[in-house]
Motif scaffolding. Structure first.
Motif, PDB file in Angstrom:
ATOM      1  N   ILE A   1      34.219 -14.921  14.213  1.00 35.81           N
ATOM      2  CA  ILE A   1      34.386 -13.469  14.136  1.00 35.81           C
ATOM      3  C   ILE A   1      35.244 -13.105  12.927  1.00 35.81           C
ATOM      4  O   ILE A   1      34.934 -12.163  12.194  1.00 35.81           O
ATOM      5  N   VAL A   2      36.298 -13.881  12.703  1.00 30.62           N
ATOM      6  CA  VAL A   2      37.168 -13.635  11.540  1.00 30.62           C
ATOM      7  C   VAL A   2      36.392 -13.875  10.250  1.00 30.62           C
ATOM      8  O   VAL A   2      36.476 -13.079   9.302  1.00 30.62           O
ATOM      9  N   GLU A   3      35.599 -14.962  10.211  1.00 31.98           N
ATOM     10  CA  GLU A   3      34.792 -15.253   9.020  1.00 31.98           C
ATOM     11  C   GLU A   3      33.812 -14.121   8.729  1.00 31.98           C
ATOM     12  O   GLU A   3      33.634 -13.725   7.577  1.00 31.98           O
ATOM     13  N   ALA A   4      33.160 -13.614   9.757  1.00 35.16           N
ATOM     14  CA  ALA A   4      32.211 -12.510   9.576  1.00 35.16           C
ATOM     15  C   ALA A   4      32.931 -11.270   9.050  1.00 35.16           C
ATOM     16  O   ALA A   4      32.424 -10.573   8.170  1.00 35.16           O
ATOM     17  N   GLY A   5      34.103 -10.989   9.589  1.00 31.97           N
ATOM     18  CA  GLY A   5      34.885  -9.847   9.120  1.00 31.97           C
ATOM     19  C   GLY A   5      35.280  -9.982   7.663  1.00 31.97           C
ATOM     20  O   GLY A   5      35.248  -9.009   6.909  1.00 31.97           O
ATOM     21  N   GLN A   6      35.645 -11.196   7.254  1.00 33.04           N
ATOM     22  CA  GLN A   6      36.003 -11.423   5.855  1.00 33.04           C
ATOM     23  C   GLN A   6      34.798 -11.277   4.944  1.00 33.04           C
ATOM     24  O   GLN A   6      34.938 -10.946   3.772  1.00 33.04           O
ATOM     25  N   ALA A   7      33.594 -11.518   5.489  1.00 32.94           N
ATOM     26  CA  ALA A   7      32.368 -11.359   4.699  1.00 32.94           C
ATOM     27  C   ALA A   7      31.868  -9.917   4.724  1.00 32.94           C
ATOM     28  O   ALA A   7      30.812  -9.616   4.177  1.00 32.94           O
ATOM     29  N   GLY A   8      32.606  -9.022   5.384  1.00 29.10           N
ATOM     30  CA  GLY A   8      32.239  -7.613   5.421  1.00 29.10           C
ATOM     31  C   GLY A   8      31.262  -7.250   6.523  1.00 29.10           C
ATOM     32  O   GLY A   8      30.681  -6.180   6.495  1.00 29.10           O
ATOM     33  N   GLN A   9      31.071  -8.136   7.492  1.00 27.50           N
ATOM     34  CA  GLN A   9      30.161  -7.867   8.600  1.00 27.50           C
ATOM     35  C   GLN A   9      30.957  -7.605   9.867  1.00 27.50           C
ATOM     36  O   GLN A   9      32.045  -8.137  10.052  1.00 27.50           O
ATOM     37  N   GLN A  10      30.388  -6.799  10.742  1.00 25.70           N
ATOM     38  CA  GLN A  10      30.939  -6.652  12.079  1.00 25.70           C
ATOM     39  C   GLN A  10      30.007  -7.454  12.982  1.00 25.70           C
ATOM     40  O   GLN A  10      28.821  -7.148  13.077  1.00 25.70           O
ATOM     41  N   ALA A  11      30.545  -8.493  13.612  1.00 23.40           N
ATOM     42  CA  ALA A  11      29.685  -9.383  14.387  1.00 23.40           C
ATOM     43  C   ALA A  11      30.426  -9.948  15.586  1.00 23.40           C
ATOM     44  O   ALA A  11      31.652 -10.059  15.589  1.00 23.40           O
ATOM     45  N   MET A  12      29.631 -10.278  16.595  1.00 21.85           N
ATOM     46  CA  MET A  12      30.128 -11.058  17.727  1.00 21.85           C
ATOM     47  C   MET A  12      29.573 -12.465  17.526  1.00 21.85           C
ATOM     48  O   MET A  12      28.372 -12.627  17.273  1.00 21.85           O
TER      49      MET A  12
END
Length: 144
Positions: free
Chosen positions: A75-86
């Motif tokens: 989740i943190v990796e996705a956030g750092q890539a600019g995505q909102q993800a579960m």
């Protein structure tokens, strides 16, 4: 007769007991919140496990799905890539993988879902599976 002189009673100190009681209450409240959070995460994992257990791609590459849990690092990796993800970690008889569900930041609606297989291959899940996940997220029954 010799009677002993009355001694003055020492005043009791109440503040250590009050402080100790407050500390116990705070610890109990924290323990209750942790337990509630853990229970909620297990419920989300179980709901997700039920939703993906019937997906043919999951059955083929994971076998029987034993456990699904939140992947906070993902989740943190996705956030750092600019995505909102579960992001969920899947564990089955044949190996482990990831389920990434991207959501719309404004509405929270599911946009897409990708499944990373134990061998590292990444597959986009079909619209029917995405609809099942949406229905389960909303507390409804998956479409038949």
């Amino acid at each position: 007769m010799n009677t002993p002189a009355p001694t003055a009673a020492r005043p009791r100190r109440l503040w250590p007991w009050v402080l100790g009681g407050c500390l116990v209450l705070v610890l109990l409240a924290v323990a209750a919140l942790v337990a509630l959070g853990w229970f909620g995460m297990k419920m989300v994992g179980e709901t997700t496990r039920q939703a993906v257990a019937e997906v043919p791609l999951v059955q083929e590459h994971f076998g029987r799905v034993e456990d699904v849990g939140m992947d906070f690092g993902g989740i943190v990796e996705a956030g750092q890539a600019g995505q909102q993800a579960m992001v969920f970690r899947l564990r089955g008889e044949k190996g482990e993988g990831r389920l990434v569900i991207t959501t719309d930041p404004a509405s929270g609606e599911f946009r897409s879902a990708t499944l990373t297989l134990p061998n590292g291959e990444v597959h986009e899940l079909d619209q029917r599976t995405l609809e099942q996940l949406k229905a389960l997220q909303g507390g409804g029954l998956p479409p038949g």
